[in-house]
Design an enzyme around this catalytic site. Structure first.
Site, PDB file in Angstrom:
ATOM      1  N   GLY A 116       0.800  -1.211   0.000  1.00 46.87           N
ATOM      2  CA  GLY A 116       0.000   0.000   0.000  1.00 46.87           C
ATOM      3  C   GLY A 116       0.835   1.263   0.000  1.00 46.87           C
ATOM      4  O   GLY A 116       0.377   2.325  -0.439  1.00 46.87           O
ATOM      5  N   GLU A 141       2.183  -8.316  -1.804  1.00 45.83           N
ATOM      6  CA  GLU A 141       1.003  -8.852  -1.111  1.00 45.83           C
ATOM      7  C   GLU A 141       0.757 -10.329  -1.384  1.00 45.83           C
ATOM      8  O   GLU A 141       0.192 -11.041  -0.549  1.00 45.83           O
ATOM      9  CB  GLU A 141      -0.247  -8.050  -1.511  1.00 45.83           C
ATOM     10  CG  GLU A 141      -0.294  -6.646  -0.965  1.00 45.83           C
ATOM     11  CD  GLU A 141       0.360  -5.609  -1.885  1.00 45.83           C
ATOM     12  OE1 GLU A 141       0.087  -4.419  -1.733  1.00 45.83           O
ATOM     13  OE2 GLU A 141       1.165  -6.014  -2.757  1.00 45.83           O
TER      14      GLU A 141
END
Length: 723
Positions: A116, A141
């Site tokens: 992020g 991720e």
């Protein structure tokens, strides 16, 4: 706002500094996620703001990504799918508002930006990063069962093309600054410390406040799904991802869907597609298991969750390593990289020097790749002293013994080393199979004797298994854990027993492959099924890797130690013939179950004479059943270890299994797998396998009792061992 500070200069440029209080690293906490929309609205609505620079106030990096514990709790706090979607959309909606605010926004990336964190910068119109080889930029991720959910699956393909983006996201790899510039991920690389200055210059120079994909003339690099070139990317990419994941990871499939559908849509709609697939993925048992084990539990273990709290913190400055073979040399290297003075002892000076040269070779590669300066490499290498002189051990805080697996040899070096150690210094054995309590009999200070089991290659394998002998004291446990944390490995603490935890449970995977071979399964089928479970290699391949002759030696030693209690393993006679009659030792001498004299390796043609093939063709049902068989066999052994007291913390069991022997990561680990299947269903299936294949599958009484009570491991035991 707690996490962001806004300063507007005379030119109307707002410097927004990201600095999460009381954290060593910025992450996207729930508080941060709440504040991002707030300052985005301020930027949009304040006419005094003409442009924006986003940077970090921390020397540790820009942003390490989402706080997964926070995020998962927020999105999975209830069963309301709409609420989960709304929580997931919060960041995506805010970042979309940022890039369409009509004002130029630049990211001054002064440290690592992962997950992020990178997605936050991708929503900026300009990205400038400091020229520091330690900085990583990436979207990792997938490694915790997720995929980028903050716009990464939509912005990255539009920046660098679908093929390059899919490869990067599916592998979870990172770029260094100059590589990111070459790839088109950032616009400028500058001298460290000049990031904000460069960002300000871009804004003052007329920086454009529109993203490429919002231009009417925008075309997707490489083409989309219906472009001749782009269509091939999706056709081949789907096959390649299937080959990598064997369909075990919903994140991989859902990421591909998000990219495929999203690149055909306007950005606003594309981001909503991404959010839907992200929430769908987050709610899978695979994602929840991987987040818990590979992020939350690993983080807790890395920070010393198992350390006795009442023992003062120690900082090992000098550590001796006995044995300069592959393992000892690797240990010496990671110690030196952590700034520890290292005495590397071997029986000959030539052997000790060779051990140091191992570290030298790795350091040369790091320098050649721009990951380290030559001065730093020289300083690291200077910390390793290769010698035959045990007198140099004096002053060491700890000794790590890494000689051959011989009780007599280990006893000899234990006595020689302990003669040089001050009171309170710890002696650690790197044995992988020999019980620590027995080895400690050679010690005059058994309370300071402990097992410190590394995995090969040491520089790449992140787990260290700490093994307690019967007389190991709390101070030794604490100091061993302090040492492991200093060299930046993940520790688990287990009790003594043959094979301890990791070696014992890993052996069942290899052994079950041998049982299948004896039953007549085609060797290629066995290894293909093994890989399809999510294990890093098939059981026969892994057996070659660890060495067939070592397996024979361990079996003979175990038989001698156990006597009448020894239970022969199915298929072991095949291995004994290969080793003792045919000289096939595995990968190390180029011939085992496979021949390694050419690339790629090929199955040994003579294997069918020792193990005639009776099952040469498979069906989907057979493959699923045998995949389950291989995973259940390992999980049953883990449960036995638990019942016998070898291990007693679900975090250690899961993290240790994944990091040590590669237990299928998509499961979250063997304990998570048992919990998610349900103990009742697991016990029933294991019982069926016991009837078909033998007692080795018989569920221990612990599992039966827990199943009868409707219990789970994490429900019953979580947090019991926390210091």
């Amino acid at each position: 706002m707690e996490n962001f500070k806004i300063e507007i200069d005379g030119d109307g440029i707002a410097l927004i500094t990201f600095d999460v209080p009381a954290r060593s690293m910025n992450t996207l906490t729930s508080g941060v996620m709440k504040e991002i929309p707030e300052w985005v609205e301020q930027v949009k609505g304040d006419d005094a703001i003409k442009g924006v620079i986003l940077t970090s106030g921390k020397p540790s990096g820009f942003c390490a990504g989402a706080d997964l514990g926070d995020m998962a709790g927020g999105m999975l706090g209830g069963s309301d799918l709409q609420a989960a979607y709304d929580a997931g959309w919060r960041l995506n909606g805010a970042l979309r508002a940022l890039e369409t605010c009509g004002k130029p926004v630049a990211a001054a990336i002064n440290g690592l930006a992962l997950g992020g964190g990178l997605e936050l910068t991708l929503a900026c119109h300009y990205r400038v990063v400091g020229d520091n080889s330690k900085i990583q930029l990436g979207l990792p991720e997938i490694k915790v069962g997720l995929f980028p959910g903050g716009g990464g699956t939509q912005r990255l393909p539009r920046l660098i093309g679908v093929q390059a983006a899919l490869m990067q996201m599916s592998e979870g790899k990172s770029w260094r600054p100059k590589d990111a510039l070459s790839a088109g991920v950032v616009h400028e690389v500058v001298e460290p410390g000049k990031e904000v200055e460069a960002a300000r210059a871009w804004i003052k120079g007329g920086g454009k406040a529109v993203q490429p994909w919002d231009e009417k003339s925008f075309k997707l690099p490489g083409g989309g799904p219906y472009h001749p070139a782009g269509s091939q990317v999706f056709i081949m990419g789907n096959a390649m991802l299937r080959k990598q994941s064997y369909g075990n990871y919903p994140a991989v499939t859902n990421m591909m869907k998000a990219v495929y559908e999203g690149v055909q849509l306007p950005m606003d709609a594309a981001l909503r597609v991404e959010t839907r697939y992200f929430i769908k993925t987050l709610m899978t048992p695979q994602a929840q298991g991987m987040i818990r084990s590979l992020f939350l539990s690993k983080q807790e273990l890395d920070k010393g969750a198992l350390r006795p709290a009442d023992v003062p913190k120690s900082d090992p400055k000098k550590v001796a390593v006995l044995g300069a073979g592959m393992m000892g040399a690797g240990i010496a290297y990671v110690q030196a990289m952590a700034g520890i003075e290292t005495i590397l002892i071997d029986v000959s000076q030539e052997g000790a020097d060779k051990g140091k040269s191992y570290a030298e070779d790795i350091l040369k590669k790091r320098v050649s790749r721009g990951q380290m300066t030559q001065d730093k490499a020289d300083a690291v290498l200077a910390l390793i002293t290769p010698t035959t002189d045990y007198d140099l051990i004096k002053g060491s805080d700890l000794v790590v013994e890494a000689v051959f697996e011989s009780r007599d040899l280990k006893a000899e070096v234990t006595k020689k080393a302990e003669a040089q150690l001050a009171p309170g210094a710890v002696f650690g054995s790197n044995t992988s199979t020999l019980p620590i309590t027995g080895l400690a009999e050679a010690s005059v200070r058994p309370e300071d004797f402990i097992g410190i089991h590394f995995f090969s290659p040491v520089d790449k394998m992140m787990l260290v298994e700490i093994i307690l002998g019967e007389k190991t004291g709390k101070a030794a446990i604490a100091r061993a854990l302090d040492y492991v944390m200093k060299i930046r490995k993940t520790p688990i603490v287990v009790n003594d027993g043959r094979g301890f935890y990791t070696s014992r449970c890993f052996a069942t995977y290899v052994a079950e492959g041998l049982a299948m071979l004896e039953e007549g399964y085609a060797p290629a089928m066995i290894d293909n099924i093994g890989r399809a479970t999510g294990m890093p290699r098939g059981p026969l391949e892994m057996h070659d890797d660890v060495a067939l002759d070592l397996s024979v030696k361990i079996t003979k030693q175990t038989k001698a130690d156990l006597g009448d209690k020894f239970t022969p393993q199915p298929g072991m006679e095949i291995v004994e013939k290969m080793v003792e009659e045919l000289g096939r030792y595995g990968r190390k001498n180029g011939k085992g179950f496979y021949d390694y004299d050419s690339k790629p390796k090929t199955l040994w043609k003579g294997l069918s004479e020792l193990a005639p093939v009776k099952i040469a063709e498979s069906t989907p049902e057979l493959v699923e059943d045998q995949k389950r068989r291989l995973l259940y066999r390992q999980a049953v052994e883990v449960a036995r270890c638990w019942e016998e007291g070898v291990i007693d913390d679900p975090r250690e069991a899961d993290v240790g299994a994944i990091l040590a022997w590669g237990f299928a990561p998509w499961t979250g680990g063997p304990i998570t797998m048992i919990d998610q299947i349900g103990l009742k269903a697991f016990v029933e299936q294991a019982g069926k396998y016991a009837e078909k294949y033998g007692e080795r599958f018989t569920p221990p009484q612990l599992l039966r009792d827990m199943a009868a009570k409707g219990e789970t491991f994490y429900g019953k035991f979580a947090g019991k061992k926390a210091a």
